[in-house]
Design a protein around this motif. Structure first.
Motif, PDB file in Angstrom:
ATOM      1  N   PRO A  10       0.844  -1.191   0.000  1.00 38.70           N
ATOM      2  CA  PRO A  10       0.000   0.000   0.000  1.00 38.70           C
ATOM      3  C   PRO A  10       0.878   1.239   0.000  1.00 38.70           C
ATOM      4  CG  PRO A  10      -0.005  -1.028   2.154  1.00 38.70           C
ATOM      5  CD  PRO A  10       0.786  -1.919   1.236  1.00 38.70           C
ATOM      6  N   GLN A  11       0.436   2.243  -0.687  1.00 41.01           N
ATOM      7  CA  GLN A  11       1.194   3.480  -0.725  1.00 41.01           C
ATOM      8  C   GLN A  11       0.806   4.329   0.472  1.00 41.01           C
ATOM      9  OE1 GLN A  11      -0.071   5.034  -4.452  1.00 41.01           O
ATOM     10  NE2 GLN A  11       0.894   3.417  -5.610  1.00 41.01           N
ATOM     11  N   MET A  12       1.761   5.133   0.936  1.00 35.05           N
ATOM     12  CA  MET A  12       1.427   6.068   2.000  1.00 35.05           C
ATOM     13  C   MET A  12       0.494   7.104   1.406  1.00 35.05           C
ATOM     14  SD  MET A  12       2.624   5.013   4.746  1.00 35.05           S
ATOM     15  CE  MET A  12       2.424   6.393   5.840  1.00 35.05           C
ATOM     16  N   ILE A  82      -5.703   5.952  13.939  1.00 37.45           N
ATOM     17  CA  ILE A  82      -6.530   4.781  13.626  1.00 37.45           C
ATOM     18  C   ILE A  82      -7.296   5.013  12.331  1.00 37.45           C
ATOM     19  CG2 ILE A  82      -8.567   3.467  14.361  1.00 37.45           C
ATOM     20  CD1 ILE A  82      -7.512   3.956  17.289  1.00 37.45           C
ATOM     21  N   VAL A  83      -7.899   6.179  12.191  1.00 41.58           N
ATOM     22  CA  VAL A  83      -8.675   6.487  10.991  1.00 41.58           C
ATOM     23  C   VAL A  83      -7.765   6.507   9.753  1.00 41.58           C
ATOM     24  CG1 VAL A  83     -10.092   8.243   9.841  1.00 41.58           C
ATOM     25  CG2 VAL A  83     -10.502   7.685  12.244  1.00 41.58           C
ATOM     26  N   ARG A  84      -6.583   7.079   9.883  1.00 40.17           N
ATOM     27  CA  ARG A  84      -5.631   7.118   8.757  1.00 40.17           C
ATOM     28  C   ARG A  84      -5.282   5.688   8.317  1.00 40.17           C
ATOM     29  NH1 ARG A  84      -2.020  10.434  10.500  1.00 40.17           N
ATOM     30  NH2 ARG A  84      -2.562  12.122   9.119  1.00 40.17           N
ATOM     31  N   GLN A  85      -4.997   4.827   9.290  1.00 42.60           N
ATOM     32  CA  GLN A  85      -4.658   3.431   8.967  1.00 42.60           C
ATOM     33  C   GLN A  85      -5.823   2.731   8.278  1.00 42.60           C
ATOM     34  OE1 GLN A  85      -3.335   1.389  12.481  1.00 42.60           O
ATOM     35  NE2 GLN A  85      -1.887   3.000  12.979  1.00 42.60           N
ATOM     36  N   LYS A  86      -7.022   2.921   8.801  1.00 42.39           N
ATOM     37  CA  LYS A  86      -8.196   2.286   8.210  1.00 42.39           C
ATOM     38  C   LYS A  86      -8.422   2.791   6.786  1.00 42.39           C
ATOM     39  CE  LYS A  86     -11.836   1.245  10.692  1.00 42.39           C
ATOM     40  NZ  LYS A  86     -11.646  -0.189  10.527  1.00 42.39           N
ATOM     41  N   LYS A  87      -8.206   4.065   6.559  1.00 42.96           N
ATOM     42  CA  LYS A  87      -8.377   4.645   5.223  1.00 42.96           C
ATOM     43  C   LYS A  87      -7.335   4.089   4.259  1.00 42.96           C
ATOM     44  CE  LYS A  87     -10.518   7.631   2.596  1.00 42.96           C
ATOM     45  NZ  LYS A  87     -11.913   7.556   2.271  1.00 42.96           N
ATOM     46  N   GLU A  88      -6.080   3.965   4.707  1.00 42.57           N
ATOM     47  CA  GLU A  88      -5.028   3.393   3.863  1.00 42.57           C
ATOM     48  C   GLU A  88      -5.365   1.954   3.496  1.00 42.57           C
ATOM     49  OE1 GLU A  88      -1.377   3.850   6.039  1.00 42.57           O
ATOM     50  OE2 GLU A  88      -1.176   5.951   5.486  1.00 42.57           O
ATOM     51  N   SER A 176       0.247  -2.269  17.530  1.00 39.34           N
ATOM     52  CA  SER A 176       1.608  -2.291  17.038  1.00 39.34           C
ATOM     53  C   SER A 176       1.857  -1.249  15.964  1.00 39.34           C
ATOM     54  CB  SER A 176       1.965  -3.680  16.508  1.00 39.34           C
ATOM     55  OG  SER A 176       1.016  -4.104  15.567  1.00 39.34           O
ATOM     56  N   ALA A 177       0.822  -0.881  15.225  1.00 37.65           N
ATOM     57  CA  ALA A 177       1.028   0.108  14.162  1.00 37.65           C
ATOM     58  C   ALA A 177       1.142   1.512  14.716  1.00 37.65           C
ATOM     59  CB  ALA A 177      -0.131   0.047  13.163  1.00 37.65           C
ATOM     60  N   SER A 178       0.530   1.763  15.854  1.00 34.43           N
ATOM     61  CA  SER A 178       0.566   3.130  16.371  1.00 34.43           C
ATOM     62  C   SER A 178       1.681   3.346  17.370  1.00 34.43           C
ATOM     63  CB  SER A 178      -0.789   3.465  17.016  1.00 34.43           C
ATOM     64  OG  SER A 178      -1.042   2.589  18.087  1.00 34.43           O
ATOM     65  N   SER A 179       2.443   2.303  17.692  1.00 36.08           N
ATOM     66  CA  SER A 179       3.533   2.475  18.649  1.00 36.08           C
ATOM     67  C   SER A 179       4.798   2.930  17.991  1.00 36.08           C
ATOM     68  CB  SER A 179       3.778   1.184  19.408  1.00 36.08           C
ATOM     69  OG  SER A 179       3.983   0.104  18.542  1.00 36.08           O
TER      70      SER A 179
END
Length: 179
Positions: A10-12, A82-88, A176-179
């Motif tokens: 996935p792209q940033m 969390i929202v950014r990760q879900k959107k990605e 783990s993604a937000s740490s």
């Protein structure tokens, strides 16, 4: 595996100012009594508002387990992450679906070796036939001669160790993604 070596990642994604503003507004709207954080129920409402579905118990547990024990809920910064990760993840899933649909030229809902061969001939005309066959066999998880979207999706995500690069936010991945 071919797809993991090919760099299917996935792209940033850059959040637009209007999107960021919308997320902050949803946070504020769901923050009952202006506590400065979202409770479990507040979070569920926010996800419904932004993504159109009620999060599962597992997803809510995962998110709430990532909350700092010194706070009573999800702070704005954590919510935005969390929202950014879900959107990605959502954008990446759409990209995989688009690729699968492009391969599925007959709209059957599965891919055959012929579909693979035609697609690879267009994007990599010098790729040896044996490599295409090897990739097809590797992606065809149940060896039935058909690659379902589920098989294709798995192949596109194979070997992803970074939770942000996985297609789904599995339990604990928010942690783990937000740490």
């Amino acid at each position: 595996m071919f797809f993991s070596q090919a760099g299917a990642r996935p792209q940033m994604w850059e959040v637009s100012p209007s999107e960021h503003k919308k997320w902050v507004e949803v946070f504020k709207a769901c923050d009952e009594d202006n506590k400065g954080y979202l409770s479990r129920e507040d979070f569920k409402v926010a996800v419904v508002m932004l993504f159109g579905y009620k999060p599962s118990k597992i997803e809510a547990d995962s998110v709430m387990s990532s909350v700092d024990p010194n706070t009573s809920g999800i702070l704005l910064e954590g919510f935005l992450n969390i929202v950014r990760q879900k959107k990605e993840v959502q954008l990446y899933w759409n990209e995989i679906r688009h690729i699968f649909t492009a391969f599925d030229r007959h709209y059957r809902g599965y891919l055959t070796l012929e579909d693979f061969t035609k697609a690879f001939r267009q994007v990599a005309p010098k790729l040896p036939e044996r490599i295409i066959l090897e990739v097809f066999r590797e992606v065809d998880q149940d060896s039935d001669g058909h690659v379902s979207f589920k098989d294709f999706e798995y192949a596109m995500n194979y070997g992803q160790k970074d939770p942000r690069k996985r297609l789904c936010l599995a339990p604990g991945s928010v942690n783990s993604a937000s740490s």
